[in-house]
Design a protein around this motif. Structure first.
Motif, mmCIF file in Angstrom:
data_model
loop_
_atom_site.group_PDB
_atom_site.id
_atom_site.type_symbol
_atom_site.label_atom_id
_atom_site.label_comp_id
_atom_site.label_asym_id
_atom_site.label_seq_id
_atom_site.Cartn_x
_atom_site.Cartn_y
_atom_site.Cartn_z
ATOM 1 N N ALA A 76 -32.217 -17.611 27.735
ATOM 2 C CA ALA A 76 -30.968 -18.105 27.125
ATOM 3 C C ALA A 76 -30.781 -19.563 27.472
ATOM 4 O O ALA A 76 -31.266 -20.045 28.500
ATOM 5 N N VAL A 77 -30.095 -20.270 26.572
ATOM 6 C CA VAL A 77 -29.712 -21.644 26.880
ATOM 7 C C VAL A 77 -28.264 -21.586 27.354
ATOM 8 O O VAL A 77 -27.403 -21.038 26.666
ATOM 9 N N VAL B 174 -35.436 -18.518 36.817
ATOM 10 C CA VAL B 174 -35.467 -19.982 36.800
ATOM 11 C C VAL B 174 -34.364 -20.503 35.887
ATOM 12 O O VAL B 174 -33.967 -19.833 34.925
ATOM 13 N N LYS B 175 -33.937 -21.695 36.214
ATOM 14 C CA LYS B 175 -32.950 -22.364 35.351
ATOM 15 C C LYS B 175 -33.433 -23.808 35.281
ATOM 16 O O LYS B 175 -33.416 -24.521 36.293
ATOM 17 N N TYR C 155 -39.857 -20.720 23.142
ATOM 18 C CA TYR C 155 -39.039 -20.802 21.933
ATOM 19 C C TYR C 155 -37.592 -21.112 22.307
ATOM 20 O O TYR C 155 -37.056 -20.540 23.233
ATOM 21 N N ILE C 156 -37.013 -22.062 21.587
ATOM 22 C CA ILE C 156 -35.597 -22.336 21.785
ATOM 23 C C ILE C 156 -34.909 -22.226 20.428
ATOM 24 O O ILE C 156 -35.578 -22.261 19.391
ATOM 25 N N SER C 157 -33.606 -22.130 20.470
ATOM 26 C CA SER C 157 -32.903 -22.074 19.201
ATOM 27 C C SER C 157 -32.963 -23.464 18.556
ATOM 28 O O SER C 157 -32.807 -24.472 19.262
ATOM 29 N N SER D 237 -29.139 -25.866 30.041
ATOM 30 C CA SER D 237 -30.319 -25.460 30.822
ATOM 31 C C SER D 237 -30.995 -24.268 30.146
ATOM 32 O O SER D 237 -30.337 -23.491 29.443
ATOM 33 N N TYR D 238 -32.284 -24.125 30.412
ATOM 34 C CA TYR D 238 -33.027 -22.978 29.876
ATOM 35 C C TYR D 238 -33.200 -21.985 31.011
ATOM 36 O O TYR D 238 -33.817 -22.287 32.032
ATOM 37 N N GLU D 239 -32.620 -20.789 30.820
ATOM 38 C CA GLU D 239 -32.597 -19.825 31.921
ATOM 39 C C GLU D 239 -33.349 -18.553 31.549
ATOM 40 O O GLU D 239 -33.220 -18.046 30.444
#
Ligand SMILES: C[S@@+](CC[C@H](N)C(=O)[O-])C[C@H]1O[C@@H](n2cnc3c(N)ncnc32)[C@H](O)[C@@H]1O
Length: 436
Positions: free
Chosen positions: A243-244, A69-70, A204-206, A249-251
């Motif tokens: 990864a962003v 997904v993205k 979780y994101i950076s 986008s969040y992939e």
């Protein structure tokens, strides 16, 4: 066996899931995602699975390295989205400090109350209305102590975050949209729903991805809600990379293959069953990350069955155990005793035979001789037997309570607490076999 019958039996095993692609809320949700820049990367279909509930099925093979997904930046709910919502921020006293989960939950409450007027309306409609999570049902009175303590801790955290948020807003201020006061919009039941949503669905994101914030935080800004990605269920055998991308986008990329017509899982992290139960409301059979927590008093109690005087001469040793964080997470697991349980028992049984220096040397060089190991084993077997009796009692007690519960998720939550303890009983058998 004839070919037709074989095929029928095969299909019976795989085709128990229910296709949800025509579910009205999900159709509107996918249309909204598409309008806002998202596209389906594989032939995925949201389905209801017999063992895991709603999740994602793939109608084609998916291979290592494929992007699952993205999710476009615009569709992620981050603290940046919260910061940019003037409707929301006008209620809050920005001189206060908040936690990320608290703000995301409060923002979700506000967006839900806006209904069709919210940009997130179709996403919010796709979310579960209830959660099979013990804190959601305030299960703390009906379960064994070791569970109720954890559930109470979670409820306390949720309550405190709610009360603190309520104190940090201008409760009398009217909402431009409905003219209701802020105090009536942010009620506890809505907050609890939103808090459990964030707890069980956020990724979780950076911290750098959050953008410029109006808020001061008590933690690092590292959570986001990712619509559609949060429809994927968890499996220990799934491996993924998150990864962003350069466009924000969040992939998620899979590092394991998925067969055609199977459920696509992602991995929420290495959680014990207790953690999965408390945070997400499910457990896994034969979970390799599972452990049975032990309390220090229960270890002392079992040791006293062979060494009745153990505590009388032990103050220095207890201090030693506490000051070296050896009390941290003693447990029984599939491989036997955890390191800290082993060391605690060793210190307890050695306090009358060795001085602290010799004990310390053995502990830190892991240099236990056959006699030490035999003595530790005797206590471990008592601990296992005691746990077996205690847990067996809990299963009986919980099975007798089940009849009083009515709602689907509440029953599921209750059944999961029984399954959690039954899993513990099977860990005990495996743990015991490592000593023979
Ligand atoms: C991120 S959501 C996944 C999608 C969710 N099943 C739904 O219907 O929206 C996390 C929740 O899914 C459920 N879940 C995830 N993995 C599961 C599993 N392996 N077995 C059972 N339930 C699972 C739990 O209720 C968990 O709180």
């Amino acid at each position: 066996m004839g070919r037709t019958r074989r095929t029928r039996i095969k299909n019976k095993n795989v085709a128990r899931d229910l296709n949800l692609s025509s579910d009205r809320d999900l159709v509107y949700f996918m249309q909204w995602m598409t309008r806002n820049g998202w596209s389906q990367l594989h032939k995925f279909q949201v389905s209801e699975f017999k063992n895991t509930g709603r999740g994602v099925l793939t109608k084609e093979s998916v291979h290592v390295g494929d992007s699952l997904v993205k999710i476009p930046k615009k569709l992620l709910i981050t603290l940046n989205s919260v910061s940019q919502s003037e409707h929301f921020t006008k209620f809050t006293d920005l001189s206060n400090r908040f936690s990320t989960q608290q703000l995301l939950a409060a923002f979700l409450v506000f967006q839900r109350h806006l209904a069709e007027k919210s940009f997130w309306y179709h996403y919010i409609n796709s979310l579960p209305k209830t959660f099979p999570i013990p804190a959601f049902y305030n299960f703390s009175n009906d379960v064994p102590d070791f569970l109720s303590e954890e559930i109470s801790k979670m409820l306390k955290k949720m309550r405190e975050q709610y009360e603190h948020f309520l104190q940090s807003i201008n409760k009398r201020l009217k909402c431009d949209h409905c003219n209701n006061s802020a105090g009536s919009i942010f009620d506890f039941e809505s907050f609890k729903w939103a808090w459990c949503t964030v707890n069980s669905r956020a990724v979780y994101i950076s911290p750098d991805c959050g953008g410029n914030l109006k808020f001061q935080l008590t933690d690092s800004n590292c959570l986001a809600l990712a619509p559609y990605l949060d429809l994927f269920n968890h499996s220990n055998s799934a491996k993924v990379k998150a990864a962003v991308t350069s466009d924000g986008s969040y992939e998620i990329t899979t590092l394991t293959d998925c067969k055609k017509f199977s459920q696509v899982f992602i991995n929420y992290g290495q959680h014990s069953n207790l953690n999965l139960y408390l945070q997400y409301g499910f457990i896994l059979e034969s979970n390799i990350n599972d452990v049975i927590p032990l309390s220090f008093p229960s270890i002392v109690q079992c040791t006293k069955k062979i060494y009745p005087n153990v505590l009388n001469s032990m103050n220095t040793y207890v201090n030693y155990i506490s000051s070296h964080s050896l009390l941290k997470n003693p447990s029984l697991n599939l491989d036997g005793l955890s390191w800290s349980a082993n060391v605690i028992i060793f210190i307890l049984i050695s306090s009358n035979r060795m001085n602290l220096k010799s004990i310390e040397f053995k502990v830190y060089s892991d240099d236990f001789d056959d006699e030490d190991l035999q003595l530790i084993k005797e206590i471990a077997l008592i601990l296992i037997e005691d746990k077996r009796t205690e847990l067996g009692g809990f299963v009986n007690q919980l099975e007798n309570q089940g009849g009083a519960l009515s709602s689907g998720d509440q029953l599921l939550c209750h059944q999961t607490s029984i399954n959690l303890i039954k899993e513990y009983l099977s860990i005990l058998d495996k743990c015991e076999s490592t000593f023979h």
